[in-house]
Motif scaffolding. Structure first.
Motif, short mmCIF file in Angstrom:
data_model
loop_
_atom_site.label_atom_id
_atom_site.label_comp_id
_atom_site.label_asym_id
_atom_site.label_seq_id
_atom_site.Cartn_x
_atom_site.Cartn_y
_atom_site.Cartn_z
N ALA A 254 0.83 -1.20 0.00
CA ALA A 254 0.00 0.00 0.00
C ALA A 254 0.87 1.25 0.00
O ALA A 254 0.59 2.22 -0.71
CB ALA A 254 -0.93 -0.01 1.21
N LYS A 255 1.94 1.22 0.81
CA LYS A 255 2.85 2.36 0.83
C LYS A 255 3.52 2.57 -0.52
O LYS A 255 3.68 3.68 -1.00
CB LYS A 255 3.91 2.15 1.92
N ALA A 256 3.91 1.45 -1.12
CA ALA A 256 4.57 1.54 -2.43
C ALA A 256 3.63 2.11 -3.47
O ALA A 256 4.03 2.88 -4.35
CB ALA A 256 5.06 0.16 -2.86
N ALA A 257 2.36 1.74 -3.38
CA ALA A 257 1.39 2.25 -4.34
C ALA A 257 1.21 3.75 -4.20
O ALA A 257 1.08 4.49 -5.18
CB ALA A 257 0.05 1.54 -4.15
N LYS A 258 1.21 4.24 -2.93
CA LYS A 258 1.09 5.67 -2.72
C LYS A 258 2.30 6.41 -3.27
O LYS A 258 2.18 7.47 -3.90
CB LYS A 258 0.94 5.96 -1.22
N ALA A 259 3.48 5.81 -3.03
CA ALA A 259 4.69 6.45 -3.53
C ALA A 259 4.72 6.44 -5.05
O ALA A 259 5.23 7.37 -5.69
CB ALA A 259 5.92 5.73 -2.98
N ALA A 260 4.13 5.40 -5.65
CA ALA A 260 4.13 5.30 -7.10
C ALA A 260 3.30 6.39 -7.75
O ALA A 260 3.49 6.73 -8.92
CB ALA A 260 3.61 3.94 -7.53
N ALA A 261 2.36 6.95 -7.01
CA ALA A 261 1.53 8.01 -7.57
C ALA A 261 2.36 9.25 -7.85
O ALA A 261 2.02 10.05 -8.73
CB ALA A 261 0.40 8.36 -6.60
N ALA A 262 3.45 9.41 -7.08
CA ALA A 262 4.30 10.58 -7.29
C ALA A 262 5.44 10.29 -8.25
O ALA A 262 5.88 11.16 -9.00
CB ALA A 262 4.87 11.05 -5.94
N ALA A 263 5.92 9.08 -8.24
CA ALA A 263 7.03 8.73 -9.12
C ALA A 263 7.00 7.24 -9.39
O ALA A 263 6.67 6.46 -8.52
CB ALA A 263 8.38 9.10 -8.47
N ALA A 264 7.35 6.85 -10.60
CA ALA A 264 7.37 5.42 -10.96
C ALA A 264 8.43 4.73 -10.13
O ALA A 264 9.47 5.31 -9.83
CB ALA A 264 7.66 5.26 -12.44
N PRO A 265 8.20 3.49 -9.77
CA PRO A 265 9.20 2.76 -8.96
C PRO A 265 10.51 2.61 -9.71
O PRO A 265 10.52 2.39 -10.92
CB PRO A 265 8.54 1.40 -8.72
N SER A 266 11.61 2.76 -8.94
CA SER A 266 12.93 2.69 -9.58
C SER A 266 13.46 1.28 -9.70
O SER A 266 14.38 1.02 -10.44
CB SER A 266 13.92 3.53 -8.76
N ALA A 267 12.88 0.37 -8.94
CA ALA A 267 13.37 -1.01 -8.99
C ALA A 267 12.22 -1.95 -8.78
O ALA A 267 11.21 -1.62 -8.17
CB ALA A 267 14.45 -1.24 -7.94
N LYS A 268 12.35 -3.12 -9.27
CA LYS A 268 11.33 -4.16 -9.12
C LYS A 268 11.71 -5.10 -8.00
O LYS A 268 12.85 -5.53 -7.93
CB LYS A 268 11.19 -4.97 -10.42
N PRO A 269 10.76 -5.41 -7.12
CA PRO A 269 11.06 -6.42 -6.10
C PRO A 269 11.26 -7.78 -6.75
O PRO A 269 10.79 -8.01 -7.85
CB PRO A 269 9.82 -6.40 -5.20
N ASP A 270 11.93 -8.64 -6.06
CA ASP A 270 12.30 -9.93 -6.68
C ASP A 270 11.29 -11.03 -6.45
O ASP A 270 11.55 -12.17 -6.76
CB ASP A 270 13.68 -10.39 -6.18
N GLY A 271 10.11 -10.69 -5.89
CA GLY A 271 9.09 -11.72 -5.73
C GLY A 271 9.33 -12.64 -4.55
O GLY A 271 8.63 -13.59 -4.36
N GLY A 272 10.34 -12.30 -3.71
CA GLY A 272 10.53 -13.12 -2.53
C GLY A 272 11.12 -14.48 -2.80
O GLY A 272 11.11 -15.34 -1.96
N LEU A 273 11.65 -14.69 -4.02
CA LEU A 273 12.21 -15.99 -4.35
C LEU A 273 13.72 -15.97 -4.18
O LEU A 273 14.34 -14.94 -3.93
CB LEU A 273 11.86 -16.38 -5.79
N ALA A 274 14.33 -17.14 -4.33
CA ALA A 274 15.78 -17.23 -4.20
C ALA A 274 16.45 -16.36 -5.25
O ALA A 274 16.05 -16.34 -6.41
CB ALA A 274 16.23 -18.68 -4.37
N SER A 275 17.47 -15.59 -4.83
CA SER A 275 18.20 -14.76 -5.78
C SER A 275 19.00 -15.61 -6.73
O SER A 275 19.28 -16.79 -6.48
CB SER A 275 19.14 -13.82 -5.01
#
Length: 874
Positions: A501-522
């Protein structure tokens, strides 16, 4: 549906697929990169499992010094050594923090491999190994020749020795040997023939008094008379009846003792048969007869005086067990087992007494509050955690001890609970009462201090947990109504939702700079594991690297290295899918967003008109209007998307939405740069096939049967996801889990999972690719773990709005409601229709495991699917 951007925080279960049905086990992908300890343990486990496979099925092209022994006992010992290595590695994985599901999956895989090896041995090898390991008369079990040979289980190193199921196998052999001693035949075999098979001599049975043949005959008649007297007396109850039963029992055992101790040279080997017949007659007389402690008490006192019984045995065994110890014909192995049981029970009682005393010091009971120290005091978290765990242990010990204590001499005493108050009337711990007292105490404690107690009990995410979650986690130590792992998972899910939810609010002001990795093994973690794996699975001795000129062979399907490669491919495929999916945001957040003006999207296909709108996050969103049902279909597709994500099935997040002009429907982000999925099964990889199986579980759960090839996309990273779940629940209540059920029609509209199953049955999948029932297990397990109340909550709007709007499933649910309520369909209300819908959804969830086990076994002919019924895919 079109394409869009962002990635998902949701992870889902993946695992290796092998070419052997015995290896059909799936482990859930780790939620974060693996630690060095976990990587090392997993590498050790894979090495041990690989060597087990080499021992069970040795390759032909190995050096002489690396050959597996041909002697069955030596080969078995070598195999057991690797099993122990694998078990140690699994324990290390557990200590390193691997999930319970992963530990369960590895354990099932180990058991499947030990079972496959032992089942591959012939009967002669099984007997030879069992005899070498101390089994008495192995030729007397497995006589029917049907089913699994009993020695397979007795020899299985994946199960501890001395467990009841193994002891029963040995007991069966000993009972049959006694029948042979009595002159009977067993499986067409005589005593002499058995000893010829075993290469041994029949036993010579001696005695302590010399008898003539007539005296032996008279003693045998005395046994017969005493057995008849016991048969009459055993049903006499009351004080006098008890005395008569005691006398009859003493007389029968004394008569048996006299025959057992007789020595008659004139009868020769026939004397052994006579003694065995007497033992058999007394066995039959005692079978199915209750021997109360009071009836046996005089014999016990005699046994203590004569030294036949120790105090430990006399006080901790039941009537039949005590009689068995005092009978001369009881096999030595059985007698030793009974003595060990008595010692174990004595220890159980001592532990219970100590645990109960410690508990009541903190929890006096009655109307008195808990005597726990303030949670913020020094050392208090450790003391409170120890009390909570002890309370659960005491309740378990009370249940266990109560299974045998009432039948012992202690329970027959005048003060049966004097020494063991934990077993007295009204002393059994009541989890709900303790929970109530605990929560009353906890309400006065600071949350930070309670979190410290939870941390002592293993709650590693306690810092983010609410007061209720922390209290329930602690209470789970003594109240099985709560589940600690489920509570931790809920905390993690709540935190992820808030962060999204926080990320979505922040995205309203600026596009996300990085993508999360989905919580899987790197990628680094995956490569670290790969670097620790052996280059070859053959032999038990490391070999130098092959010369550069020697060509590298592709791993044999189903081999150790092939399995490792399959596991890596599955992890990477899951990562590829997860990282390309948009994140699920709280629906309340989406409801507050303002989307830009829409443009018609005729290129997206489908039945309903669609428009594309710019979102406040900078991405493109598709709105699907529901003009005919007032937005009820929007609720349905949004709920289906939410349910699928909770089960670990890749799904684009969908939300119910109402436009400024009042038009209701659904809205969802578009995937960016996704490509159509090939509709040719012969081109599908194993990872894609496993993904389709997992998705099929979700499709059946939400009753969605429109997954034709046009509704499947390959993500930019090579993942796979089904889109457009708009027909979810359309056929709910009338649909069937069948390879032939396709309500949307055949041809180009045949669901992808049906194309897969038809191709598998027709043999048109790619070489080495197969249907793996185990791939379905993690998804089924996640859906099963969803509380009924949570599922009802998610589907509440779907059910009630759909009932009012008269969606396609309403007639089926109206019929169900009428039948359940025993009223005409015309009298069924919208709320009753909605409740029938919710009841059926819960029913489908709870039947998933059985339904898919039957589906894989009966419709696809895959025996390994049956293991889904028992909690796994092995």
């Amino acid at each position: 549906m079109g394409t869009g951007s962002k990635s998902s925080h949701a992870s889902y279960a993946v695992g290796p697929t092998t070419a052997s049905e015995a290896d059909d086990v799936v482990a859930e992908a780790p939620a974060q990169p693996m630690s060095d300890e976990e990587v090392q343990a997993k590498a050790e486990l894979l090495v041990a499992m690989g060597l087990m496979e080499e021992i069970a099925d040795p390759p032909f092209d190995v050096e002489p010094e690396d050959e597996v022994p041909t002697d069955p006992v030596e080969r078995y010992d070598l195999f057991v050594g690797q099993v122990e290595q694998a078990q140690e590695a699994i324990e290390k994985l557990k200590e390193a923090g691997a999930s319970e599901e992963e530990i369960e999956a590895h354990t099932k895989a180990l058991k499947a491999q030990t079972l496959a090896y032992l089942n591959s041995l012939d009967e002669d090898d099984l007997r030879e190994i069992a005899e070498a390991k101390g089994f008495e008369h192995p030729a007397l079990v497995g006589l029917s020749g049907k089913g699994q040979h009993p020695l397979v289980h007795w020899l299985d190193p994946a199960y501890p020795s001395g467990i009841p199921s193994k002891e029963k196998i040995q007991a069966a052999a000993l009972n049959r040997y006694n029948e042979l001693l009595a002159g009977k035949t067993v499986g067409g075999m005589t005593l002499a023939e058995l000893h010829e098979i075993e290469g041994t001599e029949p036993p010579v049975i001696g005695g302590t008094w010399t008898a003539t043949p007539d005296e032996v005959k008279a003693s045998v008649q005395a046994v017969a008379d005493s057995v008849a007297a016991w048969s009459q007396a055993k049903n006499n109850f009351g004080p006098q009846g008890q005395e008569k039963r005691t006398e009859a029992l003493q007389a029968m055992l004394a008569a048996e003792q006299k025959v057992a101790s007789a020595d008659c040279p004139e009868l020769g080997e026939d004397l052994g048969m006579v003694k065995a017949e007497v033992k058999s007659a007394v066995d039959e007389a005692l079978n199915h007869t209750y021997l109360p402690a009071k009836v046996v008490q005089p014999l016990v006192l005699e046994g203590l005086a004569s030294g036949k019984l120790s105090e430990t045995e006399a006080m901790h065994l039941g009537g039949h067990q005590l009689v068995a110890l005092m009978r001369p014909a009881t096999p030595e192995s059985e007698a030793e087992s009974l003595k060990a049981l008595a010692a174990k029970r004595q220890e159980q009682l001592a532990n219970l007494d100590a645990g109960y005393a410690a508990h009541v010091a903190m929890a006096p009971g009655g109307d008195q509050p808990l005597n726990l120290p303030p949670a913020g005091d020094p050392g208090a978290p450790q003391a409170i955690a120890a009390w909570a765990k002890n309370a659960g242990d005491v309740r378990d010990m009370q249940t266990g001890v109560n299974g045998w204590y009432p039948y012992t001499q202690q329970a027959a005493s005048d003060a049966p609970y004097a020494e063991h108050p934990a077993l007295g009337p009204g002393k059994y711990l009541q989890p709900n009462e303790i929970t109530s007292d605990f929560k009353a105490w906890a309400a006065k404690q600071k949350l930070a201090d309670l979190r410290g107690v939870a941390a002592e009990l293993g709650m590693d995410n306690n810092a983010k947990a609410t007061r209720a979650q922390v209290q329930n986690y602690i209470a789970a130590s003594f109240n099985k109504k709560y589940d600690q792992q489920a509570i931790k998972d809920k905390v993690t899910a709540d935190v992820a939702q808030k962060e999204a939810a926080k990320a979505a609010k922040a995205a309203a002001a600026a596009a996300p700079s990085a993508k999360p990795d989905g919580g899987l093994a790197s990628d680094e973690a995956v490569q670290a594991l790969a670097s620790k794996l052996p280059a070859s699975g053959t032999g038990s001795v490391a070999k130098p690297a092959a010369p550069a000129a020697k060509p590298v062979k592709a791993p044999k399907p189903g081999s150790f290295n092939a399995n490792v490669q399959a596991m890596m491919a599955a992890v990477q495929h899951a990562k590829a899918t997860s990282q390309d999916l948009p994140a699920r945001v709280d629906a309340k957040e989406i409801a507050g967003w303002t989307f830009g003006p829409g443009t018609t999207a005729s290129n997206l296909g489908g039945t309903y008109a669609k428009t594309v709108h710019p979102g406040p996050d900078g991405g493109q969103w598709m709105f699907k209007a529901d003009h005919n049902h007032g937005g009820a279909l929007g609720h349905t597709e949004a709920a289906a998307s939410h349910v699928l994500s909770l089960g670990g099935v890749p799904a684009v997040p969908v939300y119910h939405h109402k436009q400024a002009n009042g038009t209701a429907g659904s809205i969802q982000p578009l995937l960016k740069d996704a490509k159509p999925f090939t509709s040719s099964p012969s081109q599908w990889t194993q990872s894609q096939v496993d993904a389709i199986v997992r998705s099929h579980v979700g499709s059946w759960f939400v009753s969605e049967h429109d997954g034709h090839p046009n509704n499947w996309l390959t993500t930019p990273s090579g993942g796979l996801v089904q889109i457009d779940r708009g027909q979810a629940y359309k056929h709910f209540g009338a649909d069937k889990l069948s390879v032939d059920y396709a309500p949307s029609g055949g041809g180009g509209f045949t669901p992808v999972h049906q194309k897969l199953y038809q191709a598998a049955l027709g043999g048109s999948l790619a070489s080495g690719v197969k249907i793996n029932p185990a791939a379905a297990h993690p998804v089924i397990k996640k859906f099963e773990s969803m509380p009924d109340a949570q599922l009802r909550s998610i589907l509440h709007s779907t059910a009630h709005e759909g009932a009012k709007a008269g969606l396609a499933w309403v007639p089926q649910m109206r019929s169900r409601a009428a039948k359940a309520l025993k009223i005409p369909q015309s009298q069924v209300t919208h709320d009753q229709v909605a409740n029938a819908f919710l009841d059926h959804a819960v029913e489908r969830k709870n039947n998933l495991r059985q339904d898919f086990a039957d589906f894989f076994v009966k419709q696809l002919g895959l025996p390994s699917g049956a293991s889904l019924k028992h909690g796994g895919g092995s």
